[in-house]
Scaffold this active site. Structure first.
Site, PDB file in Angstrom:
ATOM      1  N   ARG A 211       0.843  -1.211   0.000  1.00  0.00           N
ATOM      2  CA  ARG A 211       0.000   0.000   0.000  1.00  0.00           C
ATOM      3  C   ARG A 211       0.870   1.251   0.000  1.00  0.00           C
ATOM      4  O   ARG A 211       0.550   2.243  -0.663  1.00  0.00           O
ATOM      5  CB  ARG A 211      -0.949  -0.012   1.207  1.00  0.00           C
ATOM      6  CG  ARG A 211      -1.944   1.129   1.172  1.00  0.00           C
ATOM      7  CD  ARG A 211      -3.030   0.991   2.221  1.00  0.00           C
ATOM      8  NE  ARG A 211      -2.507   1.098   3.581  1.00  0.00           N
ATOM      9  CZ  ARG A 211      -3.237   0.926   4.672  1.00  0.00           C
ATOM     10  NH1 ARG A 211      -4.527   0.644   4.575  1.00  0.00           N
ATOM     11  NH2 ARG A 211      -2.703   1.035   5.878  1.00  0.00           N
TER      12      ARG A 211
ATOM     13  N   LYS B 198      -2.657   6.978   1.365  1.00  0.00           N
ATOM     14  CA  LYS B 198      -2.509   7.237   2.805  1.00  0.00           C
ATOM     15  C   LYS B 198      -1.508   8.387   2.950  1.00  0.00           C
ATOM     16  O   LYS B 198      -0.327   8.180   3.245  1.00  0.00           O
ATOM     17  CB  LYS B 198      -2.041   5.960   3.516  1.00  0.00           C
ATOM     18  CG  LYS B 198      -2.500   5.902   4.957  1.00  0.00           C
ATOM     19  CD  LYS B 198      -2.459   4.492   5.487  1.00  0.00           C
ATOM     20  CE  LYS B 198      -2.441   4.448   6.994  1.00  0.00           C
ATOM     21  NZ  LYS B 198      -3.504   5.148   7.692  1.00  0.00           N
TER      22      LYS B 198
ATOM     23  N   GLU C 145     -16.303   6.291   5.571  1.00  0.00           N
ATOM     24  CA  GLU C 145     -15.553   5.595   6.626  1.00  0.00           C
ATOM     25  C   GLU C 145     -15.583   6.462   7.871  1.00  0.00           C
ATOM     26  O   GLU C 145     -16.208   7.516   7.882  1.00  0.00           O
ATOM     27  CB  GLU C 145     -14.109   5.334   6.169  1.00  0.00           C
ATOM     28  CG  GLU C 145     -13.334   6.588   5.792  1.00  0.00           C
ATOM     29  CD  GLU C 145     -11.922   6.294   5.296  1.00  0.00           C
ATOM     30  OE1 GLU C 145     -11.393   5.203   5.532  1.00  0.00           O
ATOM     31  OE2 GLU C 145     -11.345   7.199   4.677  1.00  0.00           O
TER      32      GLU C 145
HETATM   33  N1  PXG Z   1      -9.374   4.842   7.102  1.00  0.00           N
HETATM   34  C1  PXG Z   1      -8.491   5.805   7.394  1.00  0.00           C
HETATM   35  C2  PXG Z   1      -8.773   7.211   6.959  1.00  0.00           C
HETATM   36  C3  PXG Z   1      -7.321   5.490   8.089  1.00  0.00           C
HETATM   37  O1  PXG Z   1      -6.428   6.440   8.364  1.00  0.00           O
HETATM   38  C4  PXG Z   1      -8.058   3.185   8.187  1.00  0.00           C
HETATM   39  C5  PXG Z   1      -9.185   3.566   7.478  1.00  0.00           C
HETATM   40  C6  PXG Z   1      -7.882   1.744   8.542  1.00  0.00           C
HETATM   41  O2  PXG Z   1      -6.846   1.166   7.766  1.00  0.00           O
HETATM   42  P1  PXG Z   1      -5.907  -0.008   8.331  1.00  0.00           P
HETATM   43  O3  PXG Z   1      -4.997  -0.313   7.215  1.00  0.00           O
HETATM   44  O4  PXG Z   1      -5.183   0.569   9.520  1.00  0.00           O
HETATM   45  O5  PXG Z   1      -6.792  -1.120   8.694  1.00  0.00           O
HETATM   46  C7  PXG Z   1      -7.105   4.159   8.497  1.00  0.00           C
HETATM   47  C8  PXG Z   1      -5.867   3.775   9.261  1.00  0.00           C
HETATM   48  C9  PXG Z   1      -2.301   6.903  13.166  1.00  0.00           C
HETATM   49  C10 PXG Z   1      -2.983   5.720  12.592  1.00  0.00           C
HETATM   50  O6  PXG Z   1      -1.084   6.848  13.313  1.00  0.00           O
HETATM   51  C11 PXG Z   1      -3.844   5.839  11.510  1.00  0.00           C
HETATM   52  C12 PXG Z   1      -4.442   4.705  10.998  1.00  0.00           C
HETATM   53  C13 PXG Z   1      -4.189   3.486  11.550  1.00  0.00           C
HETATM   54  C14 PXG Z   1      -3.315   3.378  12.606  1.00  0.00           C
HETATM   55  C15 PXG Z   1      -2.721   4.503  13.156  1.00  0.00           C
HETATM   56  O7  PXG Z   1      -2.965   7.892  13.455  1.00  0.00           O
HETATM   57  N2  PXG Z   1      -5.286   4.843   9.947  1.00  0.00           N
END
Ligand code: PXG
Length: 288
Positions: free
Chosen positions: A50, A149, A182
């Site tokens: 990703r 991301k 989301e």
């Molecule tokens: N949507 C958004 C907008 C995110 O930022 C997810 C969904 C879930 O994706 P994953 O791949 O984690 O299942 C995210 C994930 C942080 C932090 O450091 C941000 C995320 C995950 C973990 C930590 O703020 N975002």
């Protein structure tokens, strides 16, 4: 704590980036949040894939191979004697001049922070979250594809701030067509008449690694899981609701816009998904 910056491990107090880094000046960069469970990095390859897609989408040429980044991630955990934790991997455009164009940024920066994280207090996994739909819409994919991301999280931060100021733990974000996208840092799922539904990426959802894992959990449980555009009404009448993310894992939602879900209690299917998810994180992953 030691932080990885471009090949070196430096003490936290010395872990600094230039104010001329375009990651700082313009949010020009990308990141990943990865989990370490009992000495195993969960779905590292998927996270790095990703990251590569995000880099490609913003025309950022990463000079490191996937293997090199994977090794740096594992070494960051080893250097900090971490067995369980959270790995924040950041790639910035690098140091340049003032002005939006990245053409003078010749050296992308790779930063890895391996630390602990707790997104929600443990009691919320027992009692569930109360959430509200935010009036801040998810950014239009034509403006910035939400699949990237990126270091631009202001859109999500504004929605989170709205929710917290109103006394809620999390916000549901709609896209500009009014469909559910989301949550601010998590994907969202509902259960309706025995089937699980989640918005497609085209609705403005990040293709979450936890979301992908939940697809596998549902298959293991023999529950049909469909990607479908969802409205707020679909959420309000859901039998169950939960959110997923690397930090949050699988967390029940028990109230949406003041409408109780499953009588205001975490639902049984959510509990099953969480159980299968936990077995996957404990069995899988790359040994550091
Ligand atoms: N949507 C958004 C907008 C995110 O930022 C997810 C969904 C879930 O994706 P994953 O791949 O984690 O299942 C995210 C994930 C942080 C932090 O450091 C941000 C995320 C995950 C973990 C930590 O703020 N975002």
């Amino acid at each position: 704590m030691k932080v990885y910056i471009n090949g070196d491990f430096v003490e936290q107090a010395e872990a600094k980036v230039s104010v001329f880094d375009h990651g700082f000046l313009y949010g020009d960069g990308i990141f990943e949040g990865i989990r370490l469970y009992d000495g195993n990095v969960f779905r590292l390859d998927e996270h790095l894939e990703r990251l590569e897609y995000s880099a490609k989408a913003i025309l950022l040429n990463m000079p490191w191979s996937r293997e090199e980044i994977a090794e740096a991630v594992c070494e960051s955990c080893r250097q900090n004697n971490l067995k369980d934790g959270y790995i924040r991997l950041i790639v910035t455009r690098g140091v340049g001049y003032l002005g939006l164009s990245p053409k003078n940024c010749t050296q992308p920066q790779l930063i890895i922070i391996a630390d602990k994280i707790q997104l929600y207090p443990p009691e919320f996994y027992e009692t569930g979250l109360k959430v509200i739909t935010s009036s801040t819409r998810r950014i239009n994919p034509a403006a910035l594809p939400p699949m990237i991301k990126s270091l631009n999280y202001l859109n999500n931060i504004l929605a989170k701030v709205d929710a917290v100021n109103l006394g809620f733990q999390e916000a549901v974000m709609l896209n500009d067509q009014g469909y559910v996208a989301e949550a601010t840092g998590d994907n969202i799922f509902i259960l309706h008449k025995g089937k699980i539904y989640t918005p497609p990426a085209s609705a403005g959802a990040l293709v979450g690694i936890t979301r992908q894992t939940v697809f596998e959990c549902a298959a293991d449980l023999g529950i049909e899981l469909l990607e479908r555009n969802l409205t707020r009404y679909d959420l309000w009448i859901a039998d169950e609701c939960f959110m997923t993310g690397t930090a949050a894992e699988v967390i029940p939602v028990v109230e949406i816009d003041f409408r109780p879900i499953n009588g205001g209690k975490p639902g049984p299917v959510t509990a099953q998904v969480l159980e299968v998810f936990r077995s996957k994180v404990s069995e899988q992953g790359q040994r550091i």
